[in-house]
Enzyme design. Structure first.
Site, PDB file in Angstrom:
ATOM      1  N   ASP A 117       5.384  19.601   8.391  1.00 47.54           N
ATOM      2  CA  ASP A 117       6.308  20.727   8.286  1.00 47.54           C
ATOM      3  C   ASP A 117       7.535  20.396   7.431  1.00 47.54           C
ATOM      4  O   ASP A 117       8.049  21.262   6.716  1.00 47.54           O
ATOM      5  CB  ASP A 117       6.748  21.188   9.688  1.00 47.54           C
ATOM      6  CG  ASP A 117       7.390  20.055  10.481  1.00 47.54           C
ATOM      7  OD1 ASP A 117       6.725  19.017  10.659  1.00 47.54           O
ATOM      8  OD2 ASP A 117       8.551  20.191  10.904  1.00 47.54           O
ATOM      9  N   GLN A 118       7.996  19.138   7.471  1.00 45.58           N
ATOM     10  CA  GLN A 118       9.205  18.800   6.703  1.00 45.58           C
ATOM     11  C   GLN A 118       8.929  18.801   5.193  1.00 45.58           C
ATOM     12  O   GLN A 118       9.795  19.184   4.402  1.00 45.58           O
ATOM     13  CB  GLN A 118       9.741  17.423   7.130  1.00 45.58           C
ATOM     14  CG  GLN A 118      10.178  17.361   8.568  1.00 45.58           C
ATOM     15  CD  GLN A 118      11.292  18.336   8.867  1.00 45.58           C
ATOM     16  OE1 GLN A 118      12.319  18.354   8.175  1.00 45.58           O
ATOM     17  NE2 GLN A 118      11.105  19.174   9.863  1.00 45.58           N
ATOM     18  N   ARG A 144      -8.528  -0.402   4.978  1.00 46.66           N
ATOM     19  CA  ARG A 144      -7.687   0.643   4.380  1.00 46.66           C
ATOM     20  C   ARG A 144      -6.410   0.037   3.804  1.00 46.66           C
ATOM     21  O   ARG A 144      -5.864   0.569   2.834  1.00 46.66           O
ATOM     22  CB  ARG A 144      -7.287   1.677   5.440  1.00 46.66           C
ATOM     23  CG  ARG A 144      -8.351   2.691   5.774  1.00 46.66           C
ATOM     24  CD  ARG A 144      -7.765   3.773   6.656  1.00 46.66           C
ATOM     25  NE  ARG A 144      -6.456   4.148   6.159  1.00 46.66           N
ATOM     26  CZ  ARG A 144      -5.418   4.507   6.926  1.00 46.66           C
ATOM     27  NH1 ARG A 144      -5.537   4.560   8.227  1.00 46.66           N
ATOM     28  NH2 ARG A 144      -4.261   4.822   6.393  1.00 46.66           N
ATOM     29  N   ASP A 162       4.758   0.125  12.117  1.00 41.19           N
ATOM     30  CA  ASP A 162       3.546  -0.491  11.573  1.00 41.19           C
ATOM     31  C   ASP A 162       3.406  -1.964  11.968  1.00 41.19           C
ATOM     32  O   ASP A 162       2.392  -2.590  11.644  1.00 41.19           O
ATOM     33  CB  ASP A 162       3.512  -0.354  10.038  1.00 41.19           C
ATOM     34  CG  ASP A 162       3.150   1.058   9.606  1.00 41.19           C
ATOM     35  OD1 ASP A 162       2.764   1.869  10.459  1.00 41.19           O
ATOM     36  OD2 ASP A 162       3.267   1.356   8.396  1.00 41.19           O
ATOM     37  N   ARG A 188      -4.297  10.556   5.109  1.00 42.39           N
ATOM     38  CA  ARG A 188      -3.194  11.481   5.262  1.00 42.39           C
ATOM     39  C   ARG A 188      -2.244  11.459   4.060  1.00 42.39           C
ATOM     40  O   ARG A 188      -1.687  12.488   3.670  1.00 42.39           O
ATOM     41  CB  ARG A 188      -2.438  11.054   6.513  1.00 42.39           C
ATOM     42  CG  ARG A 188      -1.590  12.066   7.108  1.00 42.39           C
ATOM     43  CD  ARG A 188      -0.745  11.437   8.186  1.00 42.39           C
ATOM     44  NE  ARG A 188       0.634  11.793   7.953  1.00 42.39           N
ATOM     45  CZ  ARG A 188       1.123  12.970   8.189  1.00 42.39           C
ATOM     46  NH1 ARG A 188       0.378  13.925   8.701  1.00 42.39           N
ATOM     47  NH2 ARG A 188       2.372  13.246   7.911  1.00 42.39           N
ATOM     48  N   LYS A 236       0.839  -1.207   0.000  1.00 42.38           N
ATOM     49  CA  LYS A 236       0.000   0.000   0.000  1.00 42.38           C
ATOM     50  C   LYS A 236       0.872   1.256   0.000  1.00 42.38           C
ATOM     51  O   LYS A 236       0.637   2.194  -0.766  1.00 42.38           O
ATOM     52  CB  LYS A 236      -0.898  -0.014   1.240  1.00 42.38           C
ATOM     53  CG  LYS A 236      -1.574   1.312   1.530  1.00 42.38           C
ATOM     54  CD  LYS A 236      -2.403   1.283   2.794  1.00 42.38           C
ATOM     55  CE  LYS A 236      -1.663   1.593   4.067  1.00 42.38           C
ATOM     56  NZ  LYS A 236      -1.287   2.991   4.270  1.00 42.38           N
ATOM     57  N   ASN A 237       1.887   1.256   0.859  1.00 42.44           N
ATOM     58  CA  ASN A 237       2.685   2.471   1.023  1.00 42.44           C
ATOM     59  C   ASN A 237       3.647   2.729  -0.130  1.00 42.44           C
ATOM     60  O   ASN A 237       4.248   3.801  -0.217  1.00 42.44           O
ATOM     61  CB  ASN A 237       3.461   2.432   2.347  1.00 42.44           C
ATOM     62  CG  ASN A 237       2.541   2.609   3.542  1.00 42.44           C
ATOM     63  OD1 ASN A 237       1.362   2.923   3.382  1.00 42.44           O
ATOM     64  ND2 ASN A 237       3.072   2.409   4.738  1.00 42.44           N
ATOM     65  N   CYS A 275      -5.298  12.650  13.233  1.00 41.19           N
ATOM     66  CA  CYS A 275      -5.039  11.241  12.977  1.00 41.19           C
ATOM     67  C   CYS A 275      -4.992  10.507  14.300  1.00 41.19           C
ATOM     68  O   CYS A 275      -4.456  11.004  15.271  1.00 41.19           O
ATOM     69  CB  CYS A 275      -3.721  11.113  12.243  1.00 41.19           C
ATOM     70  SG  CYS A 275      -3.185   9.439  12.091  1.00 41.19           S
ATOM     71  N   ARG A 306       1.249  14.105  13.778  1.00 40.04           N
ATOM     72  CA  ARG A 306       1.721  13.912  12.405  1.00 40.04           C
ATOM     73  C   ARG A 306       1.702  15.186  11.557  1.00 40.04           C
ATOM     74  O   ARG A 306       0.916  15.314  10.614  1.00 40.04           O
ATOM     75  CB  ARG A 306       0.911  12.815  11.720  1.00 40.04           C
ATOM     76  CG  ARG A 306       1.031  11.500  12.436  1.00 40.04           C
ATOM     77  CD  ARG A 306       0.230  10.419  11.777  1.00 40.04           C
ATOM     78  NE  ARG A 306       0.976   9.755  10.722  1.00 40.04           N
ATOM     79  CZ  ARG A 306       0.530   8.668  10.099  1.00 40.04           C
ATOM     80  NH1 ARG A 306      -0.637   8.167  10.390  1.00 40.04           N
ATOM     81  NH2 ARG A 306       1.248   8.106   9.161  1.00 40.04           N
ATOM     82  N   PRO A 307       2.588  16.114  11.861  1.00 33.67           N
ATOM     83  CA  PRO A 307       2.664  17.339  11.057  1.00 33.67           C
ATOM     84  C   PRO A 307       3.272  17.073   9.671  1.00 33.67           C
ATOM     85  O   PRO A 307       3.810  15.993   9.420  1.00 33.67           O
ATOM     86  CB  PRO A 307       3.596  18.229  11.884  1.00 33.67           C
ATOM     87  CG  PRO A 307       4.441  17.286  12.669  1.00 33.67           C
ATOM     88  CD  PRO A 307       3.605  16.070  12.918  1.00 33.67           C
TER      89      PRO A 307
HETATM   90  C1  UD1 Z   1       4.524   6.541   6.573  1.00 27.58           C
HETATM   91  C2  UD1 Z   1       3.632   5.349   6.341  1.00 27.58           C
HETATM   92  C3  UD1 Z   1       3.043   4.841   7.654  1.00 27.58           C
HETATM   93  C4  UD1 Z   1       4.177   4.566   8.655  1.00 27.58           C
HETATM   94  C5  UD1 Z   1       5.108   5.755   8.770  1.00 27.58           C
HETATM   95  C6  UD1 Z   1       6.338   5.469   9.615  1.00 27.58           C
HETATM   96  C7  UD1 Z   1       2.775   5.855   4.117  1.00 27.58           C
HETATM   97  C8  UD1 Z   1       1.608   6.215   3.270  1.00 27.58           C
HETATM   98  N1  UD1 Z   1       2.553   5.765   5.442  1.00 27.58           N
HETATM   99  O1  UD1 Z   1       3.709   7.557   7.141  1.00 27.58           O
HETATM  100  O2  UD1 Z   1       2.331   3.633   7.393  1.00 27.58           O
HETATM  101  O3  UD1 Z   1       3.620   4.302   9.927  1.00 27.58           O
HETATM  102  O4  UD1 Z   1       5.554   6.167   7.469  1.00 27.58           O
HETATM  103  O5  UD1 Z   1       7.010   4.381   9.115  1.00 27.58           O
HETATM  104  O6  UD1 Z   1       3.845   5.603   3.627  1.00 27.58           O
HETATM  105  N2  UD1 Z   1       6.988  14.091  10.989  1.00 27.58           N
HETATM  106  C9  UD1 Z   1       7.180  15.412  11.283  1.00 27.58           C
HETATM  107  N3  UD1 Z   1       7.081  16.325  10.277  1.00 27.58           N
HETATM  108  C10 UD1 Z   1       6.801  15.973   8.995  1.00 27.58           C
HETATM  109  C11 UD1 Z   1       6.612  14.617   8.704  1.00 27.58           C
HETATM  110  C12 UD1 Z   1       6.717  13.695   9.715  1.00 27.58           C
HETATM  111  O7  UD1 Z   1       7.445  15.783  12.434  1.00 27.58           O
HETATM  112  O8  UD1 Z   1       6.735  16.856   8.130  1.00 27.58           O
HETATM  113  C13 UD1 Z   1       7.105  13.072  12.043  1.00 27.58           C
HETATM  114  C14 UD1 Z   1       5.822  12.303  12.299  1.00 27.58           C
HETATM  115  O9  UD1 Z   1       4.968  12.978  13.169  1.00 27.58           O
HETATM  116  C15 UD1 Z   1       6.354  11.013  12.856  1.00 27.58           C
HETATM  117  C16 UD1 Z   1       7.674  10.818  12.106  1.00 27.58           C
HETATM  118  O10 UD1 Z   1       8.019  12.089  11.597  1.00 27.58           O
HETATM  119  O11 UD1 Z   1       6.627  11.170  14.225  1.00 27.58           O
HETATM  120  C17 UD1 Z   1       7.623   9.824  10.962  1.00 27.58           C
HETATM  121  O12 UD1 Z   1       6.515  10.121  10.151  1.00 27.58           O
HETATM  122  P1  UD1 Z   1       6.511   9.850   8.589  1.00 27.58           P
HETATM  123  O13 UD1 Z   1       7.660   8.995   8.190  1.00 27.58           O
HETATM  124  O14 UD1 Z   1       6.341  11.146   7.880  1.00 27.58           O
HETATM  125  O15 UD1 Z   1       5.168   9.031   8.426  1.00 27.58           O
HETATM  126  P2  UD1 Z   1       4.230   9.065   7.163  1.00 27.58           P
HETATM  127  O16 UD1 Z   1       5.045   9.325   5.958  1.00 27.58           O
HETATM  128  O17 UD1 Z   1       3.046   9.897   7.433  1.00 27.58           O
END
Ligand code: UD1
Length: 444
Positions: free
Chosen positions: A144-145, A419, A327, A112, A22-23, A136, A141-142
């Protein structure tokens, strides 16, 4: 809202094949925004998140349809087996010029990962307006990055009325270091940078196999990306991208769930067509716990003896790849309830990702959550109960616990599971479990 009715305990025994990841499929679909030519994807899982992404792309002018598969360009076709359906391909192609670069809240709020359209829309059309993803269940889960990265490539980024608005006549390659590795953040930046002018160097990237899979597709479309799957990724921008055909990698989380299922039920499961390297952190942990793991050309076999005392409690801490995947944390917690001794499970990726713990307790588990850690005392004879799924992976944890538990377990709110798990009840039935899906009208 469907429910699962499960009668246990039953050892899971047999062969199972993971669907496409899926991812990996979600960003692959988003990549179709970058070209007018057809993008043909094999092994796209039939799960709700993918239907959501198709709806969003349709809204953005890219149509998609399933067709009978022609021979894909890479990796062998799955071996024929009596159960295997004829393979289909998902073909995505721009049906009309983008009438909008606007992803509205109604479409984004349920998933998301919709934020993955931000990078390609901006790179291709110079403008993108995407609703901020809704709250969520597993944490704040921001994004910002994602936004900092796009700004580093020269985009003007604004937040207004719950939307992100980004603009750039053409993105310009730059060096950008993520403050922390983010999977969809890295993917969004790859999708954007491949059409930027000049070279982009991304540091502290997520190293998940799904990121590398996206880069393979983009390179097949004509992008010039190197290093994906590692910490530093270099993207040499090109002026345009064409169509391509690509086979999505197998879902390591889904596959890992069935291996844990073998372990928790004292079963014996062969996971076919699995990539053992992608599952290494789980396989190492299962071996420590006392599960026999065998990797061969046929796949990954997990065998557990069953009975109290055969599984040992072992601590785990989740971490970005190649660490133990968040996960699989919920499913691992279910396993630890059956292991002898005390284990500590630390969740370091997301806050608030222990919502399965009180539900497991309803089945007899002894779990104590303290902030980002959970202590599990085992072994416990799990007993069937009515439980509620709260998110995707929590659902999988409860279903596995239900197969291992004595008596009847009813897992409510299975839509979370739908999902991301394709036909889980069918795959579990194939392994001998007594699982039935009850539609709401039948269940009430
Ligand atoms: C993806 C996966 C999800 C998995 C997660 C971590 C998809 C569609 N989903 O989610 O199944 O659980 O990776 O392996 O691929 N963060 C920030 N700022 C940002 C982005 C992330 O602070 O801009 C933080 C998040 O809050 C979290 C961490 O970084 O604590 C990792 O999140 P991230 O890798 O971005 O998860 P997703 O890509 O949403």
């Amino acid at each position: 809202m469907d429910r699962f009715h499960i009668s246990g305990p039953t050892p899971l025994v047999g062969r199972v094949c993971a669907s496409g990841a899926k991812n990996a499929a979600l960003p692959a679909l988003a990549a179709s925004l970058l070209t007018d030519e057809p993008v043909t994807l094999y092994r796209v899982p039939r799960v709700r998140d993918l239907r959501t992404m198709r709806r969003l792309l349709d809204y953005l002018g890219v149509g998609s349809e399933e067709r009978e598969a022609a021979e894909p360009p890479e990796s062998p076709k799955p071996p024929e087996s009596p159960e295997s359906r004829p393979e289909t391909a998902l073909v995505l192609q721009r049906a009309r010029p983008s009438s909008s670069s606007d992803a509205p809240y109604e479409l984004v709020k349920t998933m998301r990962a919709s934020v993955l359209v931000l990078g390609p829309l901006l790179a291709r059309f110079g403008f993108a307006r995407v609703s901020l993803p809704g709250g969520c269940a597993i944490g704040v889960r921001p994004i910002d990055q994602h936004l900092k990265g796009l700004a580093a490539l020269g985009a003007d980024v604004r937040l207004a009325g719950g939307y992100v608005e980004t603009r750039a006549s053409r993105l310009a390659g730059a060096r950008f270091r993520f403050d922390l590795p983010t999977v969809t953040g890295t993917e969004n930046l790859l999708l954007a940078a491949c059409l930027a002018r000049g070279t982009t160097v991304l540091e502290n990237c997520a190293r998940e196999p799904e990121v590398a899979d996206l880069a393979r597709l983009l390179n097949a479309m004509g992008a010039r990306i190197s290093g994906a799957g590692g910490d530093t990724v270099v993207v040499d921008g090109v002026d345009g991208l064409g169509g391509a055909a690509h086979r999505v990698i197998p879902d390591r989380i889904e596959g890992g769930t069935y291996l844990i299922g073998a372990a928790i039920t004292g079963g014996d499961v062969l996971l076919e067509q699995a990539v053992a390297a992608d599952l290494a952190p789980l396989l190492d942990k299962l071996a420590e716990v006392g599960v026999e793991i065998e990797v061969s050309a046929a796949g990954i076999r997990a065998r557990a003896r069953g009975g109290d005392g055969s599984l040992r409690a072992r601590d785990v801490a989740t971490a970005p790849h190649p660490g133990f995947p968040t996960d699989l944390q919920a499913q691992y917690m279910a396993l630890m309830t059956r292991a002898t001794g005390t284990s500590t499970i630390r969740e370091t990726v997301f806050e608030n990702r222990f919502q399965h713990a009180p539900e497991l307790a309803r089945m007899g588990a002894r779990v104590h959550v303290d902030g980002g850690s959970a202590r599990v005392d085992g072994p416990t004879e799990l007993t069937g109960a009515a439980v509620m799924a709260t998110d995707l992976r929590a659902s999988a944890c409860l279903v596995l616990a239900g197969v291992a538990a004595a008596g009847t377990t009813v897992v409510d709110r299975i839509y979370h599971l739908d999902r991301g798990y394709e036909g889980m009840e069918l795959k579990l039935q194939g392994l001998g479990a007594h699982v039935a899906r009850m539609a709401e009208s039948m269940a009430t």
